[in-house]
Scaffold this motif. Structure first.
Motif, mmCIF file in Angstrom:
data_model
loop_
_atom_site.group_PDB
_atom_site.id
_atom_site.type_symbol
_atom_site.label_atom_id
_atom_site.label_comp_id
_atom_site.label_asym_id
_atom_site.label_seq_id
_atom_site.Cartn_x
_atom_site.Cartn_y
_atom_site.Cartn_z
ATOM 1 N N ASN A 18 0.830 -1.207 0.000
ATOM 2 C CA ASN A 18 0.000 0.000 0.000
ATOM 3 C C ASN A 18 0.862 1.253 0.000
ATOM 4 O O ASN A 18 0.359 2.368 -0.149
ATOM 5 C CB ASN A 18 -0.927 -0.006 1.211
ATOM 6 N N PRO A 20 3.087 6.767 10.748
ATOM 7 C CA PRO A 20 2.175 6.608 11.896
ATOM 8 C C PRO A 20 2.931 6.379 13.209
ATOM 9 O O PRO A 20 4.072 5.901 13.216
ATOM 10 C CB PRO A 20 1.336 5.378 11.532
ATOM 11 N N ARG A 45 5.808 -15.001 8.722
ATOM 12 C CA ARG A 45 4.516 -14.312 8.699
ATOM 13 C C ARG A 45 4.324 -13.437 9.927
ATOM 14 O O ARG A 45 3.762 -12.347 9.843
ATOM 15 C CB ARG A 45 3.374 -15.336 8.577
ATOM 16 N N LYS A 71 6.213 -10.157 9.585
ATOM 17 C CA LYS A 71 5.476 -9.245 8.706
ATOM 18 C C LYS A 71 4.266 -8.649 9.434
ATOM 19 O O LYS A 71 4.021 -7.445 9.364
ATOM 20 C CB LYS A 71 5.031 -10.013 7.443
ATOM 21 N N THR A 72 3.557 -9.497 10.138
ATOM 22 C CA THR A 72 2.349 -9.027 10.835
ATOM 23 C C THR A 72 2.681 -8.007 11.921
ATOM 24 O O THR A 72 2.032 -6.960 12.012
ATOM 25 C CB THR A 72 1.608 -10.227 11.468
ATOM 26 N N ALA A 94 3.615 -4.807 10.457
ATOM 27 C CA ALA A 94 2.428 -4.091 9.951
ATOM 28 C C ALA A 94 1.625 -3.469 11.081
ATOM 29 O O ALA A 94 1.024 -2.407 10.912
ATOM 30 C CB ALA A 94 1.553 -5.044 9.140
ATOM 31 N N MET A 95 1.601 -4.131 12.229
ATOM 32 C CA MET A 95 0.795 -3.606 13.335
ATOM 33 C C MET A 95 1.481 -2.461 14.075
ATOM 34 O O MET A 95 0.879 -1.845 14.947
ATOM 35 C CB MET A 95 0.420 -4.728 14.299
ATOM 36 N N GLY A 96 2.751 -2.204 13.756
ATOM 37 C CA GLY A 96 3.404 -1.045 14.350
ATOM 38 C C GLY A 96 4.288 -1.342 15.545
ATOM 39 O O GLY A 96 4.703 -0.431 16.263
ATOM 40 N N GLN A 142 2.731 -2.926 3.713
ATOM 41 C CA GLN A 142 1.313 -3.261 3.904
ATOM 42 C C GLN A 142 0.602 -2.173 4.719
ATOM 43 O O GLN A 142 -0.500 -1.748 4.391
ATOM 44 C CB GLN A 142 1.228 -4.616 4.631
ATOM 45 N N ALA A 143 1.257 -1.761 5.787
ATOM 46 C CA ALA A 143 0.601 -0.867 6.758
ATOM 47 C C ALA A 143 0.816 0.612 6.461
ATOM 48 O O ALA A 143 0.287 1.459 7.152
ATOM 49 C CB ALA A 143 1.108 -1.175 8.167
ATOM 50 N N ARG A 144 1.577 0.929 5.447
ATOM 51 C CA ARG A 144 1.913 2.308 5.105
ATOM 52 C C ARG A 144 2.681 2.989 6.235
ATOM 53 O O ARG A 144 2.280 4.011 6.784
ATOM 54 C CB ARG A 144 0.650 3.108 4.750
ATOM 55 N N ASP A 145 3.768 2.339 6.585
ATOM 56 C CA ASP A 145 4.664 2.832 7.625
ATOM 57 C C ASP A 145 6.073 2.835 7.031
ATOM 58 O O ASP A 145 6.307 2.244 5.967
ATOM 59 C CB ASP A 145 4.588 1.878 8.827
ATOM 60 N N GLU A 154 -4.688 3.962 11.414
ATOM 61 C CA GLU A 154 -4.237 4.350 10.082
ATOM 62 C C GLU A 154 -3.467 3.249 9.367
ATOM 63 O O GLU A 154 -3.229 3.330 8.161
ATOM 64 C CB GLU A 154 -3.422 5.649 10.138
ATOM 65 N N ARG A 155 -3.063 2.225 10.090
ATOM 66 C CA ARG A 155 -2.366 1.108 9.443
ATOM 67 C C ARG A 155 -3.370 0.198 8.749
ATOM 68 O O ARG A 155 -4.359 -0.197 9.341
ATOM 69 C CB ARG A 155 -1.620 0.288 10.482
ATOM 70 N N VAL A 156 -3.062 -0.167 7.531
ATOM 71 C CA VAL A 156 -3.909 -1.106 6.793
ATOM 72 C C VAL A 156 -3.359 -2.505 7.023
ATOM 73 O O VAL A 156 -2.224 -2.792 6.654
ATOM 74 C CB VAL A 156 -3.905 -0.775 5.287
ATOM 75 N N LEU A 157 -4.156 -3.376 7.647
ATOM 76 C CA LEU A 157 -3.666 -4.719 7.952
ATOM 77 C C LEU A 157 -4.133 -5.722 6.905
ATOM 78 O O LEU A 157 -5.193 -5.599 6.321
ATOM 79 C CB LEU A 157 -4.164 -5.164 9.325
ATOM 80 N N HIS A 158 -3.310 -6.724 6.723
ATOM 81 C CA HIS A 158 -3.651 -7.881 5.923
ATOM 82 C C HIS A 158 -4.801 -8.615 6.618
ATOM 83 O O HIS A 158 -4.919 -8.586 7.824
ATOM 84 C CB HIS A 158 -2.387 -8.759 5.857
ATOM 85 N N ALA A 170 -4.232 -10.721 9.771
ATOM 86 C CA ALA A 170 -4.014 -10.025 11.040
ATOM 87 C C ALA A 170 -5.258 -9.236 11.434
ATOM 88 O O ALA A 170 -5.582 -9.107 12.615
ATOM 89 C CB ALA A 170 -2.816 -9.078 10.919
#
Lengths: 235, 235
Positions: A2, A72, A91, A94-95, A98-100, A137-140, B218-222, B225
């Protein structure tokens, strides 16, 4: 993807990047861009903005970049994770990226199979790849730090109290009587055991340095589901 | 496998089962049982109890079964899920089954690739296998129901209002202004879009039948998750 992660080495002039390889393929195959299209981009460990397609060839795409905002806010959590089996490790990295989550310790535990420590997925470049996929994925843009500790006891006794600091230390334990609290609003140090769980001695060690054992209910979840469930509920 | 699922066809007498195949392999390789050992067992769609190893051979294990308790309470949620890509579908089915979701609708959406509907992982036996793996992980016995709806609009207009009933209908939308509420204590109908999200028209249709759009931040998660994160936070 993303957001397209940019690296300092992508820059061919002050505001222009040239991208090839995996990111080019994604931009072409998924975003299907043409000249003038705009993509969300972010400089690794830097700001987020827009990349406008200036030139697209089979070998590379040139983007004109302008930054617009900060990445973010990190999730206020340090994750202490017993090393999962290799495919799950990928995985999970990655997760959590994505969650920060920005601070991750991969630790040994009694029920971590010794062979897991040999996996190529633990190599620095492999870890970094999964973390970057999570950021995209998370736009970070802020790359998490991943530390490896193969000796549980010295880690808990010598290092963990300093990591905890003023955070709330919580260990996930399906056998715990206390339900996992909801949205505490406070920074957390979260420990998650391997498949099969931490052994009682390991739980005891964590309790002795201040951890509280909490459960997500009577269902025992796989680590891949447990981690998003815990993070989402605690924070 | 934290619980061994039993089927009516396993019973060779009133309280005795004979197990072979995948479950036998797991009992031998992971639990490493010998005569007299006890395992947690549960009858599919029935009660949970203890199976004591009576006889173990290369071909089968006989367990003496006594039931002790009911399976855990289902999660009060109906999940409306845009069909994910096949590999993700398998893991998501296992995860939601483990989390206690009992009513699942796999639906089409604009951004669901048409080829996904051809996957063998959608076959009844393949779906059932993942659901059972989830039950065994979570120590549950109640098999979820999975329904497939390939036409989004008639599903939403004609069927979804009846599914919602008196539950709170919520659709996950990273663009929503409203934060996902915490532990509402009420039954939920949760809609989750495909990778890339529901299109605005689809969101509008859901809003028109009463859904509220909520975001996890604001994070887009798969989807893998996002689902545990949403379920854990909402319920």
């Amino acid at each position: 993807m993303n957001l397209i992660l940019l690296f300092e080495t992508d820059f061919i002039s002050k505001n222009k990047v040239r991208i090839s390889g995996r990111r080019l393929k994604h931009i072409v195959d998924v975003h299907r861009v043409s000249d003038g299209d705009e993509l969300e981009v972010g400089l690794l460990n830097g700001r987020i903005g827009i990349g406008r397609v200036e030139e697209l060839t089979d070998e590379a795409v040139d983007l004109d970049v302008r930054y617009e905002r900060e990445p973010p806010t990190p999730l206020p959590v340090t994750l202490i994770l017993a090393l999962p089996r290799p495919k799950v490790l990928r995985r999970v990295l990655k997760t959590v990226s994505a969650m920060g989550v920005k601070n991750i310790y991969l630790v040994n535990a009694q029920r971590v199979e010794k062979s897991y420590w040999q996996t190529p997925f633990l190599r620095e470049d492999a870890v970094r790849e999964q973390l970057m996929l999570g950021l995209e994925q998370a736009r970070d843009t802020m790359l998490p730090s991943v530390e490896v500790r193969q000796r549980f006891r010295p880690f808990v006794e010598d290092e963990l109290p300093g990591i905890i600091g003023s955070t709330i230390p919580v260990v996930a334990d399906p056998a715990a009587a206390k339900q996992c609290p909801v949205a505490s609003g406070q920074a957390i140090t979260l420990a998650v055991g391997p498949e099969g769980g931490l052994i009682p001695y390991e739980i005891e060690m964590l309790l002795s340095v201040g951890f509280t054992a909490v459960s997500l209910g009577e269902r025992v979840l796989h680590v891949e589901a447990a981690i998003p469930a815990l993070l989402s509920r605690l924070l």
